[in-house]
Design an enzyme around this catalytic site. Structure first.
Site, PDB file in Angstrom:
ATOM      1  N   SER A 140      45.017  36.237  35.072  1.00 38.36           N
ATOM      2  CA  SER A 140      44.775  36.520  36.483  1.00 38.36           C
ATOM      3  C   SER A 140      44.263  35.225  37.108  1.00 38.36           C
ATOM      4  CB  SER A 140      43.810  37.691  36.607  1.00 38.36           C
ATOM      5  OG  SER A 140      43.718  38.123  37.932  1.00 38.36           O
ATOM      6  N   HIS A 168      48.697  38.274  37.593  1.00 37.47           N
ATOM      7  CA  HIS A 168      48.432  39.049  38.810  1.00 37.47           C
ATOM      8  C   HIS A 168      48.844  38.207  40.007  1.00 37.47           C
ATOM      9  CE1 HIS A 168      45.107  41.463  36.559  1.00 37.47           C
ATOM     10  NE2 HIS A 168      46.319  41.927  36.320  1.00 37.47           N
ATOM     11  N   ASP A 219      41.441  43.838  33.205  1.00 37.51           N
ATOM     12  CA  ASP A 219      42.784  44.215  32.783  1.00 37.51           C
ATOM     13  C   ASP A 219      43.126  43.460  31.494  1.00 37.51           C
ATOM     14  OD1 ASP A 219      45.223  45.482  33.000  1.00 37.51           O
ATOM     15  OD2 ASP A 219      46.078  44.061  34.420  1.00 37.51           O
TER      16      ASP A 219
END
Ligand SMILES: C[S@@+](CC[C@H](N)C(=O)[O-])C[C@H]1O[C@@H](n2cnc3c(N)ncnc32)[C@H](O)[C@@H]1O
Lengths: 273, 197
Positions: B17, B44, B138
């Protein structure tokens, strides 16, 4: 530790039970994503194993409805992928304008946002009185929401942006009334829309459509079922009718690819030859 | 791990991310063009960004070809696939990708957990999972699933990550095989899959 091979077996048994009892056949859905949604439902309903679902689902039709709602993905937006609507305005609507009456089908319409978007598009192009929009899904609860045309107000900001990027000619706020936490879509739009149940796995073709939307539904199907649906669409279109798929979907690898030509590659708009 | 030169791992899944893109560049720079495993990546991204553009930008830093993952596409060794923005990327047990627009997981779509968990089930022992920098949790769950089903797990050393939350979340769960800076993860992958440098 849960064994994936046993879970695959449980999914098979569950699908058989549902198909025999309720007539919904999920055996040609993409396995990994179908399983994820079933497992999420298993957890939410307090069970441990996938096969625990089989007895209650067999005996309780209402439970099956909630299951159906959970495993069919209701995620959608108004004017999702604004560029697609731009292409429709530029390349598809001018052709459709030559017809005295226009029939549009949204297959897999979920809660209706996409169908309202196209109703707005046709209204702005001066075709409101000539268009009839049919929107179908397997999910009765989604169809109910769609026919009410009531949506949460917090989505409106995003939808307004999408609408503007799609080449909208007016003000998005002209198309709904805000009431407390919700908006209700205008009656003139709702008049153009018919929502009904239709299953792409088992139901037949819809007659003489000029434009079919089937967006973000085929990604949930395996190739066999994708081909079935695409054949159904090619049979349901008038000659030179248009088909619009989701932006990550394609018919270039399907059995119908030679029947269509590409209108817009990125926006996945095709025309029957 | 088995004997050297024997390919035990067929597939690598990578998640990142904030700061993950930079780490991925460092990692990919270590991989030779004959790298014998397929690589699937979830970063992401902003929902309106274009993973195909991202692939073109990253290509400057990689000898391996990069592309956006397409639905039902079969994974090929030596190819790097990026998840499209605003879709979940899943791996099916027939070795192909699937996409969905299911609800976000960990506030993310694509979600790293979704790729990792489905890949863990599809590939099992032949899978390597790599979690890079990010301000999210995540990927932690997915990495555990990879480990539980016999795969190998690598996490970026939080001290080298511009956002240490994501690597930290995975490490605190335990079961990580190696914790390394991005370039060393690249070199480690090369050893694990048995490609020659
Ligand atoms: C992710 S939504 C797509 C909604 C909308 N078309 C869009 O792109 O925003 C997928 C929809 O497909 C429907 N669906 C799934 N299987 C179907 C089938 N066999 N026949 C008709 N619709 C189906 C689901 O109920 C769900 O509403």
């Amino acid at each position: 530790m849960i064994d994936p091979a046993i879970e695959t077996l449980e999914i098979d048994l569950l699908q058989k039970a549902i198909a025999d009892r309720y007539g919904y056949d999920f055996s040609n859905y993409s396995p990994a994503s179908f399983k994820r949604r079933v497992v999420a439902y298993v957890k939410k309903s307090g069970h441990t194993r996938i096969s625990d679902l089989i007895p209650p689902l067999l005996h309780d039709r209402n439970l099956f409805r909630s299951f159906l709602y959970a495993v069919s993905v209701t995620v959608t937006e108004m004017f999702r992928d604004p560029q697609v609507y731009k292409i429709l305005r530029e390349k598809v609507i001018p052709v459709l304008k030559t017809y005295p009456s226009i029939k549009v089908w949204h297959a897999g319409c979920a809660t209706g946002e996409e169908a309202y978007s196209s109703a707005i598009l046709f209204a702005e192009e001066g075709l409101a009185d000539r268009v009839q929009i049919y929107a179908t899904d397997i999910n009765e609860e989604s169809l109910h929401i769609a026919s009410e045309g009531i949506y949460p107000i917090e989505k409106i900001k995003e939808y307004t942006q999408n609408y503007q990027q799609s080449g909208g000619r007016g003000s998005f706020s002209d198309y709904y009334h805000a009431r407390y936490e919700a908006v209700i879509m205008n009656q003139d739009l709702r008049k153009r829309l018919t929502f009904s149940s239709h299953n792409l796995v088992s139901d037949g073709s819809f007659g003489a459509m000029h434009l079919i939307f089937c967006r973000n539904v085929l990604i949930y199907f395996d190739e066999t079922l994708q081909n079935r649906a695409l054949n159904l669409f090619s049979q349901s279109l008038v000659p030179k009718g248009f088909l619009c798929l989701g932006t990550k979907e394609s018919l270039l690898f399907s059995t119908v690819k030679d029947r269509f030509r590409i209108i817009a590659e990125r926006e996945k708009c095709f025309q029957l030859k | 791990m088995t004997k050297q030169g024997v390919q035990t791992y067929s597939t690598v899944v990578i998640g990142g991310s904030a700061g993950g893109r930079e780490a991925l560049i460092e990692l990919l720079a270590q991989l030779p063009e004959n790298f014998p495993a397929a690589i699937a990546v979830v970063l992401h991204l902003h929902p309106h960004s274009d993973a195909a553009d991202m692939a073109r930008t990253l290509q400057k830093h990689s000898r391996l070809p990069l592309q956006e993952a397409a639905e039902k596409e079969r994974l090929r060794p030596g190819q790097v696939y990026l998840a499209p923005a605003n879709y979940h990327l899943l791996l099916e047990s027939d070795g192909r990708f699937a996409l969905t627009i299911d609800a976000k997981v960990n506030y993310s779509r694509p979600s790293i957990d979704v790729l990792f968990e489905t890949a863990a089930e599809a590939i099992q022992k032949k899978l390597i999972g790599v979690l890079l920098s990010g301000a999210s949790s995540d990927g932690a769950e997915g990495l555990m699933r990879i480990k539980a089903l016999g795969g190998y797990t690598l996490v970026q050393d939080p001290a080298t990550a511009s956002s240490s939350m994501m690597p930290g979340a995975a490490i605190s769960r335990g079961g990580i095989d190696q914790i390394l800076p991005p370039a060393e993860i690249g070199r480690s992958l090369l050893q694990l899959v048995g490609g020659k440098n």
